[in-house]
Motif scaffolding. Structure first.
Motif, PDB file in Angstrom:
ATOM      1  N   VAL A 293       0.819  -1.215   0.000  1.00  0.00           N
ATOM      2  CA  VAL A 293       0.000   0.000   0.000  1.00  0.00           C
ATOM      3  C   VAL A 293       0.855   1.268   0.000  1.00  0.00           C
ATOM      4  O   VAL A 293       0.447   2.304  -0.529  1.00  0.00           O
ATOM      5  CB  VAL A 293      -1.009  -0.016   1.174  1.00  0.00           C
ATOM      6  CG1 VAL A 293      -0.305   0.180   2.498  1.00  0.00           C
ATOM      7  CG2 VAL A 293      -2.109   1.023   0.978  1.00  0.00           C
ATOM      8  N   LYS A 294       2.064   1.193   0.576  1.00  0.00           N
ATOM      9  CA  LYS A 294       2.918   2.392   0.596  1.00  0.00           C
ATOM     10  C   LYS A 294       3.255   2.861  -0.812  1.00  0.00           C
ATOM     11  O   LYS A 294       3.350   4.055  -1.072  1.00  0.00           O
ATOM     12  CB  LYS A 294       4.215   2.112   1.359  1.00  0.00           C
ATOM     13  CG  LYS A 294       4.031   2.059   2.860  1.00  0.00           C
ATOM     14  CD  LYS A 294       5.360   1.873   3.577  1.00  0.00           C
ATOM     15  CE  LYS A 294       5.118   1.755   5.076  1.00  0.00           C
ATOM     16  NZ  LYS A 294       6.364   1.449   5.804  1.00  0.00           N
TER      17      LYS A 294
ATOM     18  N   ASN B 241      -4.485  -4.548   0.294  1.00  0.00           N
ATOM     19  CA  ASN B 241      -4.665  -3.147   0.675  1.00  0.00           C
ATOM     20  C   ASN B 241      -4.191  -2.193  -0.412  1.00  0.00           C
ATOM     21  O   ASN B 241      -4.765  -1.121  -0.586  1.00  0.00           O
ATOM     22  CB  ASN B 241      -3.896  -2.853   1.966  1.00  0.00           C
ATOM     23  CG  ASN B 241      -4.837  -2.719   3.151  1.00  0.00           C
ATOM     24  OD1 ASN B 241      -6.052  -2.734   2.991  1.00  0.00           O
ATOM     25  ND2 ASN B 241      -4.264  -2.578   4.333  1.00  0.00           N
TER      26      ASN B 241
ATOM     27  N   LYS C 238      -7.009  -2.089  -2.856  1.00  0.00           N
ATOM     28  CA  LYS C 238      -8.152  -1.394  -2.272  1.00  0.00           C
ATOM     29  C   LYS C 238      -7.906   0.113  -2.299  1.00  0.00           C
ATOM     30  O   LYS C 238      -8.774   0.893  -2.710  1.00  0.00           O
ATOM     31  CB  LYS C 238      -8.319  -1.865  -0.821  1.00  0.00           C
ATOM     32  CG  LYS C 238      -9.734  -1.929  -0.336  1.00  0.00           C
ATOM     33  CD  LYS C 238      -9.782  -2.766   0.927  1.00  0.00           C
ATOM     34  CE  LYS C 238     -10.917  -2.347   1.815  1.00  0.00           C
ATOM     35  NZ  LYS C 238     -10.857  -3.052   3.123  1.00  0.00           N
ATOM     36  N   PHE C 239      -6.709   0.514  -1.862  1.00  0.00           N
ATOM     37  CA  PHE C 239      -6.409   1.944  -1.851  1.00  0.00           C
ATOM     38  C   PHE C 239      -6.331   2.499  -3.270  1.00  0.00           C
ATOM     39  O   PHE C 239      -6.919   3.541  -3.576  1.00  0.00           O
ATOM     40  CB  PHE C 239      -5.098   2.237  -1.114  1.00  0.00           C
ATOM     41  CG  PHE C 239      -4.752   3.703  -1.182  1.00  0.00           C
ATOM     42  CD1 PHE C 239      -5.364   4.610  -0.334  1.00  0.00           C
ATOM     43  CD2 PHE C 239      -3.861   4.180  -2.132  1.00  0.00           C
ATOM     44  CE1 PHE C 239      -5.092   5.970  -0.418  1.00  0.00           C
ATOM     45  CE2 PHE C 239      -3.580   5.537  -2.229  1.00  0.00           C
ATOM     46  CZ  PHE C 239      -4.196   6.436  -1.367  1.00  0.00           C
TER      47      PHE C 239
END
Lengths: 279, 279
Positions: free
Chosen positions: B149-150, B189, B192-193
């Motif tokens: 996600v980063k 994630n 999703k993000f």
């Protein structure tokens, strides 16, 4: 020529004072030869039968502090000491928690906060009456490593994703600030972006007022890794038992003994702690 | 029992057909023993004096394609082939450039775009009449490594920082899309993000339609690293000379010879290229 002085060890036994041991301890603390000799000359004049090892060592380290350029030495060892909190970033996070706590914040490590899009792992949440802040802690194992603009970018995006939510810390409230804190430096672009995007950026020597170095020196919250006579094993032992601050050593020497560090070594460590971060 | 058939090598010399060499080549291509035997049985019936090596190998590989489950094999080797573009991310970036070009985009690698706060290094800028897109390429050296996600967060923040600016690609225009493309997978994630934040996310098998795998298979733009008989050294030689696509091999066999690859080996490589990504 060394005086034959009988002194009292921490365990109550008597023994002759051994200048060699004190010399080694001072050298390990980063003192130069000439400084060590100056300290020993000073100490030898004051040695008396019946003095305790504890007293002698504390006194020697406080003399060392006067003899050497304390600010330069402490800065070097402090920078090194932050690296020595590694290799993982966890002790640095716990250390930051104590820094924030010392500024009057309530602090929680490793929080999951739900953003608009996804949940985020936040290293540190700190809050007081006036504000709620999220802190991203970026630990590097080498002084030369810098936190770059990508780090500042993802912290900004995370802050944005969290910024419309309410969180329950003390009361229902939104985030007020996003912090990015590193033990080393930022790249120029990271600082430029962070400042422009409204992040609070704290690095080893950034910003000019309120850098990591300033925060530690002003509050005298030196990490235990500042103490030069600690072995690698002792360092790990302390960090794993949540003893991350130098000042914790002064408050709980008995805990060190409980952890299995020898009484005599505890005396040395405590003397160094007193000299480096005593109040 | 092998037929004694005289065939013609790429350099014009005649020699007896050597079943062992073809067998080895098919095995290197990832064929199973039973498949190799099936191909050899098929080929041996058609062998005639005066056939060229080139013809025989091409035919053998096209038979292999029919014999084995081509989709499964190609998928495996394709996934592996993307990894083999490493260890640096540059060949993957050049490969992506060709994928975008094949979709009718003008493409520029390694562009510096000035955002509101800072300049950004953008791996790929692609544009056509209708839109201008920035592409962040995330290359991993191992299949198990995922883009987390980063990465999606920093790409989003970069896109935001660039989003109010005008850029001169074809005409003065703002960015229309931000893409994040990886050769492996995204974490849940990250997807999703990315989706929530409006990024175009393309991974090995994401999204369901239009994944990296689909893009390559639909356009038949396989990377040269798909070719099983290429040695590591030959792979590097080709990648360093901007030969990243299988189809480039078919178009420029003479270039391979110029680069110092032996004529016979070029025949094998070209046969594999024809079988795997010929039109």
């Amino acid at each position: 020529m060394q005086k034959q002085v009988e002194i009292i060890k921490a365990n109550g036994e008597r023994e002759f004072f051994d200048e060699g041991k004190l010399r080694a301890s001072l050298l390990r603390a980063g003192a130069e030869d000439s400084q060590v000799e100056a300290v020993l000359r000073h100490i030898s004049k004051e040695l008396e039968d019946g003095m305790t090892t504890d007293h002698i060592y504390r006194h020697a380290f406080s003399v060392l502090k006067d003899v050497q350029n304390p600010r330069a030495i402490r800065r070097y060892s402090l920078r090194r000491a932050l690296i020595d909190l590694g290799p993982t970033g966890f002790p640095f996070e716990r250390f930051l928690a104590k820094l924030f706590a010392s500024q009057g914040f309530e602090v929680k490590n490793d929080q999951i906060l739900q953003g608009r899009c996804v949940p985020h792992e936040v290293d540190l949440v700190a809050y007081n009456e006036n504000k709620l802040v999220m802190v991203e802690s970026k630990f590097h194992n080498r002084m030369g490593e810098k936190s770059d603009v990508k780090v500042a970018l993802y912290v900004k995006a995370r802050f944005d994703d969290l910024s419309e939510q309410l969180f329950d810390y003390g009361k229902a409230r939104p985030l007020d600030e996003g912090w990015l804190v590193t033990n080393t430096k930022f790249t120029e672009n990271a600082i430029k972006f962070g400042v422009c995007a409204g992040l609070k950026m704290v690095g080893w020597n950034y910003p000019e007022k309120g850098s990591m170095r300033d925060l530690i020196e002003d509050s005298r919250l030196h990490p235990v890794t500042c103490l030069p006579s600690l072995t690698k094993e002792e360092r790990e032992l302390l960090l794993n038992n949540d003893m991350v601050l130098c000042s914790q050593i002064l408050d709980s020497q008995s805990k060190l003994i409980e952890l299995g560090i020898k009484r005599e070594k505890v005396t040395t460590i405590a003397a160094e702690a007193e000299a480096l971060c005593g109040r």
